[in-house]
Enzyme design. Structure first.
Site, PDB file in Angstrom:
ATOM      1  N   ARG A 142       0.845  -1.185   0.000  1.00  0.00           N
ATOM      2  CA  ARG A 142       0.000   0.000   0.000  1.00  0.00           C
ATOM      3  C   ARG A 142       0.891   1.249   0.000  1.00  0.00           C
ATOM      4  O   ARG A 142       1.897   1.312   0.701  1.00  0.00           O
ATOM      5  CB  ARG A 142      -0.919   0.030   1.229  1.00  0.00           C
ATOM      6  CG  ARG A 142      -2.043  -1.004   1.181  1.00  0.00           C
ATOM      7  CD  ARG A 142      -3.073  -0.649   0.126  1.00  0.00           C
ATOM      8  NE  ARG A 142      -4.219  -1.546   0.134  1.00  0.00           N
ATOM      9  CZ  ARG A 142      -4.330  -2.650  -0.588  1.00  0.00           C
ATOM     10  NH1 ARG A 142      -3.305  -3.021  -1.363  1.00  0.00           N
ATOM     11  NH2 ARG A 142      -5.422  -3.381  -0.550  1.00  0.00           N
ATOM     12  N   GLU A 188      -5.097   6.282  -5.758  1.00  0.00           N
ATOM     13  CA  GLU A 188      -5.102   5.450  -6.950  1.00  0.00           C
ATOM     14  C   GLU A 188      -6.483   5.463  -7.597  1.00  0.00           C
ATOM     15  O   GLU A 188      -7.475   5.179  -6.912  1.00  0.00           O
ATOM     16  CB  GLU A 188      -4.698   4.015  -6.606  1.00  0.00           C
ATOM     17  CG  GLU A 188      -3.272   3.915  -6.100  1.00  0.00           C
ATOM     18  CD  GLU A 188      -2.900   2.511  -5.648  1.00  0.00           C
ATOM     19  OE1 GLU A 188      -1.703   2.238  -5.528  1.00  0.00           O
ATOM     20  OE2 GLU A 188      -3.825   1.692  -5.416  1.00  0.00           O
ATOM     21  N   HIS A 233       0.074  -0.479  -9.910  1.00  0.00           N
ATOM     22  CA  HIS A 233      -0.661  -1.405  -9.035  1.00  0.00           C
ATOM     23  C   HIS A 233      -1.098  -2.659  -9.802  1.00  0.00           C
ATOM     24  O   HIS A 233      -2.289  -3.030  -9.814  1.00  0.00           O
ATOM     25  CB  HIS A 233      -1.873  -0.727  -8.403  1.00  0.00           C
ATOM     26  CG  HIS A 233      -2.241  -1.353  -7.080  1.00  0.00           C
ATOM     27  ND1 HIS A 233      -2.650  -0.630  -5.983  1.00  0.00           N
ATOM     28  CD2 HIS A 233      -2.241  -2.653  -6.673  1.00  0.00           C
ATOM     29  CE1 HIS A 233      -2.909  -1.438  -4.976  1.00  0.00           C
ATOM     30  NE2 HIS A 233      -2.660  -2.688  -5.374  1.00  0.00           N
TER      31      HIS A 233
END
Length: 315
Positions: free
Chosen positions: A232, A261, A282
């Protein structure tokens, strides 16, 4: 009959089989925050990924009995509120135990071998004008024999340790930050930072881990060390990472996650143009195999809940 509402279907590019019980299935390709409350109003089961689900979104969803998170991280769901409402929350576990460690391996190899620096040299014509058959303009380091510090030892951390050992690396399993009673087989957080050539983060984001990596932690690390974060974004203080890279305090870093994000409002890390810093969007979790395993597990969780045997329960 259960009413299952999937509020962000397009975040999971896999086939979702339908549960083996009577139900209505409603899915939205994506949802924006102002739309969530209305879309889940009549749901009994919600499938979510990264959208916030707390009191503002759930207060009028009086029928909801379960939230099936299509991810491992639960920081987007207000677990305390769900607990007070008697809403069961489940997550998926272990689905990316191959995908994420392999992505970490990709990033550490690229950094240790200065892949992007060499790619830039070739594009600039430096190899073409070299006086030797090869162009040795940047350090090249093996990962065999190096030390990797793993912070977070769940399914992904365990798989990361196995993969690293297979490449001949020494593995240090970091104890929780600030803990003085070190468990057998663990290394204190501080010592793991001091002794590791590569530090990789695989821990959840919560009150204890938020901003866990700042200027003090970077100062503990070796000058030749790499930091890799596929967990994270908020585990790391961005400005501290930028300063560590700019000053040469560490040799390089790679991140697969940011604080916001997608980063619609920008992020200082995206402005860096260093060959020893890599950002991926990601995707460490998202191999085809891992995504399908995730989708299957989401439905398994829902079926288990409806059958009266909930699994992977967070609340």
């Amino acid at each position: 009959m259960e009413r299952i509402v999937f509020i962000e279907r397009n975040t999971i590019q896999a086939d979702f089989r339908r549960p083996k019980f009577p139900h209505d299935w409603v899915e939205y390709p994506e949802s924006f925050a102002p739309q969530v409350a209305d879309r889940i109003r009549d749901a009994t089961v919600i499938i979510s990924n990264k959208l916030a689900l707390g009191e503002p979104q759930l207060v009028e969803a009086r029928k909801v009995k379960m939230i099936a998170i299509a991810a491992t991280g639960s920081d987007c769901v207000d677990l305390n509120y769900c607990r007070s409402r008697g809403i069961t929350v489940s997550n998926v576990r272990g689905y990316a135990a191959n995908s994420v460690p392999e992505h970490v391996l990709l990033l550490m190899l690229a950094l240790r071998r200065n892949l992007f620096a060499y790619r830039a040299d070739v594009k600039e014509g430096k190899w073409q004008t070299s006086k030797q058959f090869c162009l040795l303009t940047h350090p090249l380091n093996d990962i065999k024999g190096s030390t990797i510090g793993i912070i977070g030892y769940g399914a992904i951390g365990k798989s990361m340790a196995q993969l690293a050992e297979g490449f001949g690396m020494k593995v240090l399993l970091a104890e929780h930050k600030g803990v003085t009673d070190i468990r057998p087989g663990r290394t204190s957080f501080t010592e793991a930072l001091k002794e590791s050539d590569i530090v990789t983060l695989h821990c959840p984001l919560n009150d204890e881990t938020r901003d866990m990596f700042g200027a003090e932690e970077f100062a503990m690390m070796r000058a030749n060390a790499l930091l890799i974060n596929t967990a994270r974004g908020a585990l790391i203080q961005d400005e501290a990472l930028i300063k560590a890279l700019q000053s040469g305090l560490i040799a390089g870093a790679a991140v697969d996650c940011l604080r916001e994000e997608p980063p619609r409002h920008g992020n200082a890390l995206l402005d860096l143009n260093f060959p020893n810093f890599i950002v991926t969007p990601h995707v460490a979790w998202a191999s085809d195999e891992a995504v399908q395993a995730l989708a299957d597990q989401v439905i398994d969780n829902i079926e288990a809940f409806v059958a009266g045997n909930p699994r992977n329960v967070l609340t």
